[in-house]
Design a protein around this motif. Structure first.
Motif, mmCIF file in Angstrom:
data_model
loop_
_atom_site.group_PDB
_atom_site.id
_atom_site.type_symbol
_atom_site.label_atom_id
_atom_site.label_comp_id
_atom_site.label_asym_id
_atom_site.label_seq_id
_atom_site.Cartn_x
_atom_site.Cartn_y
_atom_site.Cartn_z
ATOM 1 N N GLN A 199 5.415 2.758 -7.390
ATOM 2 C CA GLN A 199 5.145 3.375 -6.087
ATOM 3 C C GLN A 199 6.140 4.491 -5.786
ATOM 4 O OE1 GLN A 199 4.456 0.166 -3.045
ATOM 5 N NE2 GLN A 199 4.421 -1.119 -4.871
ATOM 6 N N GLU A 237 -0.270 8.256 -1.043
ATOM 7 C CA GLU A 237 -0.092 7.013 -0.287
ATOM 8 C C GLU A 237 -1.253 6.049 -0.534
ATOM 9 O OE1 GLU A 237 2.585 9.932 1.232
ATOM 10 O OE2 GLU A 237 0.417 10.046 0.956
ATOM 11 N N ALA A 270 -0.682 4.498 -4.011
ATOM 12 C CA ALA A 270 0.438 3.555 -3.955
ATOM 13 C C ALA A 270 0.022 2.260 -3.260
ATOM 14 C CB ALA A 270 1.626 4.194 -3.239
ATOM 15 N N ASN A 297 0.145 -1.529 -4.621
ATOM 16 C CA ASN A 297 0.899 -2.513 -3.842
ATOM 17 C C ASN A 297 0.010 -3.633 -3.317
ATOM 18 O OD1 ASN A 297 3.357 -3.405 -2.675
ATOM 19 N ND2 ASN A 297 2.731 -2.586 -0.694
#
Length: 433
Positions: free
Chosen positions: A124, A146, A149, A153
């Motif tokens: 990330q 984002e 990522a 995640n």
């Protein structure tokens, strides 16, 4: 949100030993492959120390990442036209699948344990930081880094996309089973990939499997179980991991004690201090680590010299199975005997345990809850896999563990007869009962 999905004028292909060809049509995928952060994965082995057990296991995280991307490409190609799926979801899934292992360090999980690192956090960080990867992603949209990522995640609101890369039946696992089986030369990891891809269906929160494909799923789960115990947890590979971790522990200990290295571990200093920058992390790969191991063979510290020589020249520790009923007084006697013959038990008597849970279903309140695999019935209902499969039901929720004790048998055999040698030999045999 609509992403800018620029396509190449001509499709690019990579020849691949597992999937035959890997196809690239999107500009963002092609540009990401060319970044220095992604090219670094060529210098990170997929199976860590397993090449010391299976000599063909020299394949890299680069190979695997392309393979996961290709499987997601093929899966989502079958989703085209379904109401649960869009072109934006496809681009997000393809990008996240390509980059999912971007943050792996040298020798991967062994390295992470020594320095208390998390490769997913570094993945990330590379995606969101001042990197070539980040700049490529920004060309798709300002928020695309984002979004990618968040998928890695597992916090992205679109859990269907997440499940393609991280679930109990995802493209990541499917590729590494087939790829690792191919390069290690074993047959355990084989399963009917083509059938699985044909029966995968998108639902709101995850990918599900048509009930007619249940036997292909059973085959996949059993393949995963066998690969873990025949390849991933092979005791010889674990012996090499023990040496690797002990080397890094020794270097860290010597550095903190003020030892004067002939070859100062410059690339490791921030890791020893617990202050690792993204730049420090990215510049460390397995070619660098092996260079230091070669240099540390010449150090005056005997333990560091010996451990590096063992790792580089494959003079691995032997092992005995370790049973939990080995009493504390026996441990104390064994440690004292090792110390008496000049073998520091911190580095020459290492206990290692491993375990695997091949499949589990949702158990409210329990730790490490797993999203189960669902079968889609002809009536369009979802049924958890183990309710219909007697094979999967038999292994669901069952963890298998293995404990071993690693030590330098060659050094023990060279000892002159003594009560300490007798104690070591006796206790190691006792441990093996």
């Amino acid at each position: 949100m609509s992403y800018r999905c620029e396509q190449l004028q001509e499709e690019k292909v990579f020849k691949d030993p597992v999937h035959r060809y890997i196809h690239v049509r999107y500009r963002v995928i092609w540009d990401l492959i060319g970044t220095k952060e992604f090219q670094r994965l060529r210098r990170i082995k997929q199976l860590g120390t397993s090449y010391l057990t299976f000599h063909g296991a020299e394949h890299s995280r680069f190979n695997h990442s392309l393979g996961v991307y290709e499987l997601v490409r093929r899966i989502t190609e079958n989703f085209t036209g379904r109401k649960e799926w869009s072109e934006d979801q496809r681009l997000l899934a393809l990008t996240a699948s390509l980059l999912h292992d971007l943050g792996h360090g040298p020798f991967s999980h062994s390295f992470e344990k020594v320095f208390d690192l998390d490769h997913e956090q570094f993945t990330q960080a590379i995606i969101l930081g001042d990197t070539e990867v980040h700049h490529v992603l920004k060309k798709v949209s300002d928020t695309f880094p984002e979004q990618v990522a968040a998928v890695i995640n597992k916090t992205h609101e679109d859990q269907l996309v997440v499940s393609l890369i991280s679930s109990q039946i995802d493209a990541d696992r499917m590729d590494y089973l087939l790829r690792d089986a191919y390069f290690t030369g074993v047959s355990y990891g084989q399963f009917d990939l083509e059938r699985l891809l044909r029966v995968m269906r998108p639902k709101k929160d995850q990918v599900v499997i048509k009930q007619t494909g249940m036997h292909a799923v059973e085959d996949y789960i059993l393949s995963r179980y066998q690969m873990h115990w025949q390849v991933y947890f092979h005791p010889v590979s674990r012996s090499a991991e023990v040496l690797l971790s002990r080397i890094l522990h020794r270097v860290k200990e010597l550095y903190q004690a003020g030892y004067q290295f002939r070859q100062t571990p410059d690339h490791f200093l921030s890791f020893f201090k617990g202050d690792v920058s993204l730049e420090d992390y990215i510049r460390l790969d397995e070619t660098i680590v092996m260079y230091y191991f070669q240099q540390w063979k010449e150090e005056t510290d005997y333990i560091l010299h010996d451990l590096c020589d063992r790792f580089v020249n494959r003079k691995l520790f032997k092992f005995v199975s370790h049973h939990t009923d080995f009493e504390a007084k026996d441990w104390q006697t064994l440690y004292q005997a090792f110390e008496a013959v000049g073998l520091d038990p911190t580095y020459y008597l290492v206990e290692d345990s491993t375990s695997d849970l091949p499949y589990d279903f949702y158990r409210p309140g329990e730790s490490n809850e797993r999203v189960p695999i669902y079968l889609l019935t002809p009536e369009d209902e979802l049924v958890e896999l183990s309710r219909l499969s007697t094979i999967v039901d038999a292994i669901s929720g069952k963890t298998r563990s293995d404990h071993k004790l690693f030590y330098p048998r060659d050094e023990i055999e060279k000892l002159t007869p003594s009560k300490e040698k007798d104690a070591i030999v006796t206790l190691l045999k006792l441990n093996q009962r």
